[in-house]
Design a protein around this motif. Structure first.
Motif, short mmCIF file in Angstrom:
data_model
loop_
_atom_site.label_atom_id
_atom_site.label_comp_id
_atom_site.label_asym_id
_atom_site.label_seq_id
_atom_site.Cartn_x
_atom_site.Cartn_y
_atom_site.Cartn_z
N GLN A 82 38.00 38.45 35.49
CA GLN A 82 39.27 39.01 35.92
C GLN A 82 39.16 40.25 36.81
O GLN A 82 39.82 40.37 37.82
N ASP A 100 38.92 33.38 36.68
CA ASP A 100 39.94 33.92 35.77
C ASP A 100 40.72 35.02 36.50
O ASP A 100 40.21 36.11 36.72
N GLU A 101 41.95 34.70 36.87
CA GLU A 101 42.79 35.63 37.61
C GLU A 101 42.00 36.35 38.69
O GLU A 101 41.83 37.57 38.67
N THR A 111 42.34 32.78 29.06
CA THR A 111 40.97 33.29 29.12
C THR A 111 40.12 32.71 28.00
O THR A 111 38.96 32.32 28.22
MG LIG Z 1 43.13 36.48 30.51
#
Ligand SMILES: [Mg+2]
Ligand SMILES: Nc1ncnc2c1ncn2[C@@H]1O[C@H](COP(=O)(O)OP(=O)(O)OP(=O)(O)O)[C@@H](O)[C@H]1O
Lengths: 328, 305
Positions: free
Chosen positions: A102, A184-185, A53
């Motif tokens: 995320q 991000d994810e 991240t």
């Molecule tokens: Mg992360």
């Protein structure tokens, strides 16, 4: 201006986090280099806390207050983002480069309608208003397959499911047709069936909008599905990078091997978190002098404890940082 | 929103009934008025007669029922001391108190919000340290002491402002500042921590991803979110302020309800105490109702919840 095939070039990026006392320095990203070609999808894989991240936030230049990029270059279309002023950066963000965070449930402001939040980047970057704005918003909502967009646009985030919110976040991220999208994810917070749908959507968007994508993930399944290449991170460094098939079939770094071995069934898509590898990641504020993976490495050499291994080229696009690799 | 409004309204009515019962019971618990009203050497028969005249010989539930009936008609009885309707006595003093309380509320909201925002935006700067020391100090100083100190400095020494009374705007300054000090501190602290939390939230990060200006993010998105907890305590703040006027009014000889209440308690002037407590309670309950509705306006999760 054309800069050939390469959209993004990150060179020896170091992002450190300063502790409150000013003494503790967490080396969250510690010398990361990679390229991203136009239209390419790159995966960043690694355990929790490996700096994925932080790498993404460094590129977007939206790091938390305590974090600083202390060295390196981030070339986007040949221009160093680290040299840009805040105003210039703001013009790029949301317009040419964008990001999906995320957790979709907390990515939108709970007090404003989804529509007003989708309109913001279009107003700022495209100066749209009135009917063209409304049309563009409906078009975007359809692009992420949200039924009855007019109604949905008037609703608030808490009135929607996680899957729907993630698609709206996706719509906002691509609203100004960026060249680069960092996810991000993107699916970690969603349940398995919704995960698969969102991956489909991401694939469709990427292909129809010619996006270059960086996908941060824990999940080799997601990487296999979307990525051309993957970059494996450990303790703020890249330990191995190569085409996805190469990494799957011939992993060279012991860490990559351990990651792959910890997947229960690598052929089936679904919710697959990396199961813990023996031992735990090192404290990024007190890294040992040698290879950070050495204490957990099954095939550790005496040298690993003393010196950090350089990057060794295995094939034209496949590199790994490991003394074992160099020995072979 | 309508359903939300009615559920709040029902709650308000129940609360008012509860308050009326408490006021009724406590005022009767504090002793027999007749003993104070009659001369020392009054006979048993005189007392009985007086009790009968005041309706105090009836069973409690009958008295309470009558009390409610009368209150519903706007009749709170007559002041035992001034021999005039308690309600009009209260109403003649209420505006002065509200003037004080609302001025302090407006001052504390504006100053508290601004200091809280600046403090959060410039965390660890000297402004932030000043705000934090100020809020701790302000919350730990008793208001009668602050009032006296302000009088000493600004009225006695500097002659900038009058010591006490209520003949114009300049008379408002010292009591309002005294009264507002604690709520300024609490508003400041709540705003600061809400603002810090909001500026750290993922949705603020995503607003930055969109390329919006930092000023826009702070004043449109973060401030609105930070307002939620500030509004949530504003009903409490108003209650504190109206209660706080009792002390401040004594210090500054302010001709408000607080002073009247203190007098009435010393003279066991039941009807006035009852009317005073009930009127302020009803007033506060409706203020809280208004705050709840404002809450619904600002936060869709409440409106649709
Ligand atoms: Mg992360
Ligand atoms: N706001 C912050 N303040 C201090 N340290 C932080 C902060 N955010 C991250 N870190 C530290 O930076 C390091 C890298 O974190 P990062 O979030 O990049 O990891 P990650 O690979 O994304 O992990 P995850 O898979 O859990 O998201 C970690 O050691 C983490 O503790």
């Amino acid at each position: 201006m054309n800069h050939g095939d390469t959209l993004l070039q990150v060179k020896d990026l170091k992002t450190h986090i300063l502790g409150r006392d000013g003494l503790r320095v967490t080396k969250a990203v510690d010398g990361v280099s990679f390229d991203l070609k136009r239209g390419e999808t790159l995966g960043i894989i690694g355990e929790s806390g490996s700096g994925k991240t932080m790498t993404a936030l460094s590129i977007m230049r939206i790091l938390p207050e305590a974090a600083r990029v202390i060295s390196g270059e981030i070339l986007f279309n040949g221009e160093n983002l680290l040299k840009k002023g805040d105003a210039e950066m703001r013009r790029l963000r949301g317009e040419q480069m964008s990001m999906i965070l995320q957790d979709p449930m907390v990515s939108l402001d709970p007090l404003f309608t989804v529509g007003s939040q989708l309109a913001e980047p279009l107003k700022v970057h495209r100066r749209l208003s009135g009917a063209p704005l409304a049309n563009r918003m409906t078009e975007l909502m359809s692009a992420v397959s949200i039924p009855s967009p007019e109604t949905r646009l008037k609703q608030y985030p808490h009135q929607m499911s996680g899957g729907m919110l993630q698609r709206i976040v996706g719509a906002i991220a691509i609203s100004c047709d960026p060249q680069l999208l960092i996810a991000d994810e993107p699916t970690t917070a969603l349940d398995p069936t919704v995960q698969a749908q969102f991956l489909d959507l991401l694939e469709t968007l990427r292909d129809s909008k010619h996006l270059s994508v960086i996908v941060v993930t824990h999940d080799f399944g997601v990487a296999a599905r979307l990525c051309d290449r993957v970059m494996v991170m450990y303790a703020g460094r890249v330990v191995e990078m190569g085409p996805i098939r190469e990494i799957f079939d011939h992993p060279r770094h012991p860490y990559t091997k351990a990651l792959l071995a910890s997947i229960p069934d690598a052929t089936e898509l679904g919710a697959r978190r990396l199961r813990s590898i023996e031992g735990s990641p090192p404290d990024l504020a007190m890294l040992p002098p040698g290879c950070p993976f050495a204490p957990r490495c099954p095939s550790v050499l005496e040298r690993c404890h003393r010196e950090y291994p350089g990057e060794f080229r295995i094939a034209s696009e496949h590199v790994a940082s490991c003394w074992q690799v160099s020995a072979q | 929103m309508l359903r939300y409004f009615f559920s709040r309204l029902r709650l308000a009515v129940i609360t008012i009934l509860g308050v009326s019962l408490i006021v009724f019971v406590t005022s009767r618990m504090s002793g027999d008025v007749t003993l104070l009203l009659l001369p020392q050497d009054a006979s048993e028969a005189d007392i009985k007669a007086m009790q009968h005249e005041l309706g105090l010989d009836a069973p409690y539930y009958v008295q309470y029922y009558k009390f409610l009936r009368n209150v519903a008609d706007g009749d709170f009885g007559e002041s035992l001391r001034y021999r005039e309707p308690a309600f009009s006595l209260i109403m003649s003093r209420l505006p002065a108190t509200l003037e004080l309380a609302f001025s302090a509320f407006i001052l504390s909201t504006i100053v508290g919000l601004l200091m809280g925002i600046v403090s959060a935006r410039m965390r660890s700067s000297w402004i932030d340290y000043f705000s934090r020391i100020f809020s701790i100090t302000a919350q730990s100083m008793p208001s009668f002491w602050v009032g006296i100190m302000l009088i000493l400095v600004f009225a006695v020494e500097l002659h900038w402002l009058p010591t006490s009374g209520a003949q114009g705007v300049e008379y408002l300054v010292l009591p309002v500042v005294t009264l507002a000090l604690v709520p300024i501190a609490s508003t400041l602290r709540i705003t600061r921590s809400a603002m810090l939390q909001t500026l750290d939230a993922d949705y603020v990060k995503f607003l930055r991803v969109k390329g919006l200006r930092e000023q826009f993010i702070v004043w449109k998105h973060a401030l609105r979110n930070a307002l939620v907890p500030v509004i949530a305590i504003s009903g409490l703040t108003l209650g504190f302020l109206i209660g706080g006027t009792v002390i401040v009014e004594s210090v500054f000889a302010w001709p408000g309800l607080g002073n009247l209440m203190v007098e009435s308690i010393f003279t066991r002037d039941y009807p006035v105490i009852q009317a005073g407590v009930l009127v302020t309670s009803i007033f506060l309950i409706f203020l809280n109702l208004a705050v709840d509705l404002l809450f619904g306006v600002i936060d869709p999760r409440v409106r649709f919840g």
